[in-house]
Design an enzyme around this catalytic site. Structure first.
Site, PDB file in Angstrom:
ATOM      1  N   ASP A   2      36.044 -16.077  -8.106  1.00 23.54           N
ATOM      2  CA  ASP A   2      34.222 -16.111  -7.041  1.00 23.54           C
ATOM      3  C   ASP A   2      33.793 -16.505  -7.717  1.00 23.54           C
ATOM      4  O   ASP A   2      32.248 -16.958  -6.841  1.00 23.54           O
ATOM      5  CB  ASP A   2      33.810 -15.014  -5.740  1.00 23.54           C
ATOM      6  CG  ASP A   2      34.329 -14.907  -5.157  1.00 23.54           C
ATOM      7  OD1 ASP A   2      35.153 -15.794  -4.822  1.00 23.54           O
ATOM      8  OD2 ASP A   2      34.971 -13.238  -4.506  1.00 23.54           O
ATOM      9  N   ASP A  13      40.308 -16.625   0.724  1.00 22.72           N
ATOM     10  CA  ASP A  13      38.719 -16.911   0.573  1.00 22.72           C
ATOM     11  C   ASP A  13      38.788 -18.126  -0.608  1.00 22.72           C
ATOM     12  O   ASP A  13      37.457 -18.549  -0.767  1.00 22.72           O
ATOM     13  CB  ASP A  13      37.471 -16.279   0.115  1.00 22.72           C
ATOM     14  CG  ASP A  13      38.668 -14.313   0.844  1.00 22.72           C
ATOM     15  OD1 ASP A  13      39.583 -14.757   2.223  1.00 22.72           O
ATOM     16  OD2 ASP A  13      37.889 -13.487   0.874  1.00 22.72           O
TER      17      ASP A  13
HETATM   18  N1  GLY Z   1      35.222 -12.891  -0.004  1.00 22.87           N
HETATM   19  C1  GLY Z   1      35.061 -11.465   0.355  1.00 22.87           C
HETATM   20  C2  GLY Z   1      34.479 -11.727   1.366  1.00 22.87           C
HETATM   21  O1  GLY Z   1      34.460 -12.067   2.777  1.00 22.87           O
HETATM   22  O2  GLY Z   1      34.480 -10.383   1.648  1.00 22.87           O
END
Ligand code: GLY
Length: 399
Positions: free
Chosen positions: A116, A180
């Site tokens: 991330d 994601d």
């Molecule tokens: N990327 C983690 C979420 O969307 O909770």
């Protein structure tokens, strides 16, 4: 008779012109009213920090503001929110604040333990570079791209999402990739453009191709997690962690897919990526459990859905994505997508979802869900709902 016809025609034109103006005024109001509120609300959030640089993320179960460390995947959203306030107002006050809060997470450029870093650095330094052209921001973006590429598994052609902790090992997962992760690729495309290093772009393209192949069901919906054999690329499992069930529609995952594939089209002009975003959006909007106001439940397939919390963050992400999709599709479809994006923003701007001044820990939006299965942050404000809400307003202003 001719005169009558002319009269009817001109009345029609005046009516149409009036309707068009009404849409424009509403659009302007949508931005100005929300911006007025956001400046005051985020201004209060800053005041509560008493001069310290803190990173607000959500509310704790006892209603206090939860501040996060730079390594939390959500650390780029509050700096990014400040950049959007600067972009929307041109007020130097927001720029100075954005610079201070952005600088506070620079260490993430070398953080190899999270996929991330794309979210963290692109929402903060990425927006900062777009708005200021500061060369040191560019260096941070490129260094973060190098860091992110250490998670690329060439045998499988994907960037590994989560590290395999004991609990994931117990599930039998060895190289999980979550939908994601599409969002982290914007940083790679930009780093490639800024540095001329094609490696970043190649990594992003390889990840997209595998996601396109393995993450979607024939109806356009998607899995949250795909577990790969990192040496051979063989798909081992398809499942969920934050959704209701492996085969269900976890709303935010779908929002990331819609946004991520639209962004991928921006950098490639590969029609398959746009088609994927369109198909996933159409699947969501026509889902039989979609609420009338367009704000998705946290998962669209959960039983007894009327009693389940909504996820405002999904709506904000989809709204923002639709403004970009509208730039790429045919005019009639573009009008339809802009209309839907405005519908979402209008719903989010009502008192059902938008906080009252000074309430809600001074976050803008209420009612998001981080992880229902993980019993974590359910029906609370989340800083990424606010970030994409403001991003959608920036995009509305440009349309
Ligand atoms: N990327 C983690 C979420 O969307 O909770």
């Amino acid at each position: 008779m001719i005169r009558n016809k002319f009269k009817r025609c001109s009345t029609l034109w005046i009516l149409l012109l009036g309707l068009n103006c009404a849409t424009i005024v509403q659009g302007k109001n949508l931005v100005s009213r929300n911006l007025n509120f956001a400046q005051k609300q985020i201004g209060l959030q800053i005041q509560h920090m008493n001069g310290e640089i803190k990173n607000p993320c959500t509310l704790t179960t006892d209603g206090k503001v939860k501040y996060i460390a730079p390594k939390d995947w959500r650390s780029g959203f509050f700096p990014g929110t400040l950049w959007y306030l600067y972009e929307l107002t041109g007020d130097e006050k927001w720029k100075e604040l954005a610079e201070r809060h952005t600088g506070a997470i620079e260490s993430i450029k070398d953080y190899k333990d999270s996929h991330d870093v794309g979210f963290m650095i692109y929402c903060s330094f990425g927006n900062g570079y777009r708005l200021t052209s500061r060369p040191e921001y560019k260096d941070v973006i490129i260094q973060t791209a190098r860091t992110l590429c250490t998670r690329f598994r060439p045998g499988a052609g994907i960037i590994q999402s989560w590290n395999v902790s004991k609990s994931l090992k117990a599930k039998g997962w060895i190289c999980p990739v979550i939908i994601d992760n599409m969002m982290n690729l914007e940083l790679l495309f930009e780093a490639s453009r800024l540095s001329g290093d094609e490696t970043f772009r190649r990594v992003a393209l390889s990840h997209i191709e595998n996601t396109l192949k393995n993450h979607f069901r024939p109806d356009g919906s998607c899995y949250h997690v795909v577990d790969y054999d990192p040496e051979t690329g063989q798909v081992r499992h398809k499942m969920t962690r934050q959704g209701y069930a492996d085969e269900s529609t976890w709303s935010r995952g779908h929002a990331w897919a819609i946004y991520g594939f639209t962004m991928a089209y921006r950098y490639t002009h590969d029609r398959r990526y746009l088609d994927r975003a369109v198909q996933t959006f159409e699947y969501m909007r026509h889902h039989p459990n979609m609420a009338k106001d367009g704000i998705p439940y946290w998962d669209m397939d959960v039983p007894d859905i009327g009693r389940e919390p909504r996820d405002a963050s999904s709506a904000a992400i989809i709204a923002s994505a639709l403004y970009e999709m509208a730039d790429y599709v045919l005019p009639e479809q573009a009008e339809d997508y802009l209309k839907y994006a405005r519908k979402l923003l209008k719903s989010l701007s009502t008192s059902a979802y938008r906080a009252r001044l000074g309430d809600n820990g001074c976050f803008l939006l209420k009612h998001s869900v981080s992880s229902k299965p993980g019993n974590s942050e359910i029906d609370v404000p989340l800083n990424y709902a606010d970030y994409y809400f403001l991003e959608a307003l920036v995009r509305e202003k440009k349309h």
